[in-house]
Design a protein around this motif. Structure first.
Motif, PDB file in Angstrom:
ATOM      1  N   LEU A 206     -34.620  33.332  -2.316  1.00  0.00           N
ATOM      2  CA  LEU A 206     -35.299  31.866  -2.269  1.00  0.00           C
ATOM      3  C   LEU A 206     -35.449  31.984  -4.286  1.00  0.00           C
ATOM      4  N   ASN A 207     -35.683  33.175  -5.153  1.00  0.00           N
ATOM      5  CA  ASN A 207     -35.607  33.136  -6.547  1.00  0.00           C
ATOM      6  C   ASN A 207     -33.731  32.061  -6.249  1.00  0.00           C
ATOM      7  N   ARG A 208     -32.716  32.985  -5.955  1.00  0.00           N
ATOM      8  CA  ARG A 208     -31.692  32.435  -5.930  1.00  0.00           C
ATOM      9  C   ARG A 208     -31.371  31.175  -5.898  1.00  0.00           C
ATOM     10  N   MET A 209     -31.941  30.317  -4.692  1.00  0.00           N
ATOM     11  CA  MET A 209     -32.439  29.102  -4.231  1.00  0.00           C
ATOM     12  C   MET A 209     -32.826  28.038  -5.540  1.00  0.00           C
ATOM     13  N   ILE A 210     -33.861  28.422  -5.848  1.00  0.00           N
ATOM     14  CA  ILE A 210     -34.982  27.749  -6.726  1.00  0.00           C
ATOM     15  C   ILE A 210     -34.086  27.402  -8.083  1.00  0.00           C
ATOM     16  N   LYS A 211     -33.101  28.786  -7.828  1.00  0.00           N
ATOM     17  CA  LYS A 211     -32.494  28.877  -9.187  1.00  0.00           C
ATOM     18  C   LYS A 211     -31.598  27.673  -9.676  1.00  0.00           C
ATOM     19  N   ALA A 212     -30.972  27.527  -7.956  1.00  0.00           N
ATOM     20  CA  ALA A 212     -29.616  26.771  -7.582  1.00  0.00           C
ATOM     21  C   ALA A 212     -30.292  24.851  -8.000  1.00  0.00           C
ATOM     22  N   VAL A 213     -31.294  25.137  -7.530  1.00  0.00           N
ATOM     23  CA  VAL A 213     -32.011  23.541  -7.507  1.00  0.00           C
ATOM     24  C   VAL A 213     -32.890  23.390  -9.215  1.00  0.00           C
ATOM     25  N   MET A 214     -32.400  23.886  -9.695  1.00  0.00           N
ATOM     26  CA  MET A 214     -34.178  23.516 -11.120  1.00  0.00           C
ATOM     27  C   MET A 214     -32.811  22.893 -11.816  1.00  0.00           C
ATOM     28  N   HIS A 215     -32.549  21.823 -12.440  1.00  0.00           N
ATOM     29  CA  HIS A 215     -31.581  21.030 -12.713  1.00  0.00           C
ATOM     30  C   HIS A 215     -32.903  20.833 -14.374  1.00  0.00           C
ATOM     31  N   LYS A 216     -34.229  20.690 -14.440  1.00  0.00           N
ATOM     32  CA  LYS A 216     -34.610  20.486 -15.103  1.00  0.00           C
ATOM     33  C   LYS A 216     -36.406  21.128 -15.741  1.00  0.00           C
ATOM     34  N   ALA A 217     -36.360  21.860 -16.946  1.00  0.00           N
ATOM     35  CA  ALA A 217     -36.875  22.920 -16.868  1.00  0.00           C
ATOM     36  C   ALA A 217     -38.064  22.541 -16.636  1.00  0.00           C
ATOM     37  N   ASP A 218     -38.950  21.645 -16.200  1.00  0.00           N
ATOM     38  CA  ASP A 218     -40.504  21.445 -15.912  1.00  0.00           C
ATOM     39  C   ASP A 218     -40.715  21.120 -15.176  1.00  0.00           C
ATOM     40  N   TYR A 219     -39.537  21.485 -13.650  1.00  0.00           N
ATOM     41  CA  TYR A 219     -39.848  21.195 -12.603  1.00  0.00           C
ATOM     42  C   TYR A 219     -40.713  22.244 -12.111  1.00  0.00           C
ATOM     43  N   ARG A 220     -41.664  21.818 -11.420  1.00  0.00           N
ATOM     44  CA  ARG A 220     -42.707  23.179 -10.604  1.00  0.00           C
ATOM     45  C   ARG A 220     -42.683  23.644  -9.199  1.00  0.00           C
ATOM     46  N   VAL A 221     -43.331  24.609  -8.916  1.00  0.00           N
ATOM     47  CA  VAL A 221     -42.690  25.359  -8.281  1.00  0.00           C
ATOM     48  C   VAL A 221     -43.513  26.413  -7.713  1.00  0.00           C
ATOM     49  N   GLU A 222     -43.659  25.761  -5.763  1.00  0.00           N
ATOM     50  CA  GLU A 222     -44.904  26.688  -5.787  1.00  0.00           C
ATOM     51  C   GLU A 222     -43.708  27.667  -4.051  1.00  0.00           C
TER      52      GLU A 222
END
Length: 138
Positions: free
Chosen positions: A20-36
């Protein structure tokens, strides 16, 4: 790109949290996105929600009090009749009505419901598919 992401492993050899962390990293194009995120290790399952910071009210991951249901929800419900958040409102509908709750729900949304008791995963979106679901089985 914001949206729902998830991972289910068929064996215990794959770590769902690391995946999941790898997937999150792949879609995080902006540093200010929020993640749950939410993980059920007993099912080798993880799901996450990545969203714009200014769209805070449009998506959340919520869990039922007894811990049997977990809902990741992204979007907006137009047909709700309370002041609760959309994810909380829909989780209550699932608890009382099951899948029939979706028949009455109007809006633009996509979601993932994990039912631990039934050992079942439900992917769903609005009736018109305005928020698409992409998934793969391998």
């Amino acid at each position: 790109m914001p949206g729902l992401i998830g991972f289910v492993a068929e064996n215990n050899e794959i770590d769902p949290i690391a995946s999941l962390n790898r997937m999150i990293k792949a879609v995080m194009h902006k540093a200010d996105y929020r993640v749950e995120n939410f993980t059920a290790k007993e099912f080798n399952f993880s799901m996450g929600l990545v969203r714009h910071p200014f769209m805070n009210r449009f998506g959340h991951i919520v869990e039922s009090r007894d811990g049997n249901l977990a809902l990741a929800f992204d979007g907006e419900v137009y047909s709700k009749d309370s002041g609760k958040g959309d994810a909380e409102w829909l989780l209550e509908r699932f608890l009382s009505e099951g899948e029939k709750a979706l028949e009455k729900t109007q809006g633009v949304f996509v979601g993932c419901l994990l039912d631990k008791k039934e050992e079942r995963l439900l992917l769903f979106n609005d009736k018109f598919g305005l928020k698409p679901i992409y998934y793969s089985l391998w």
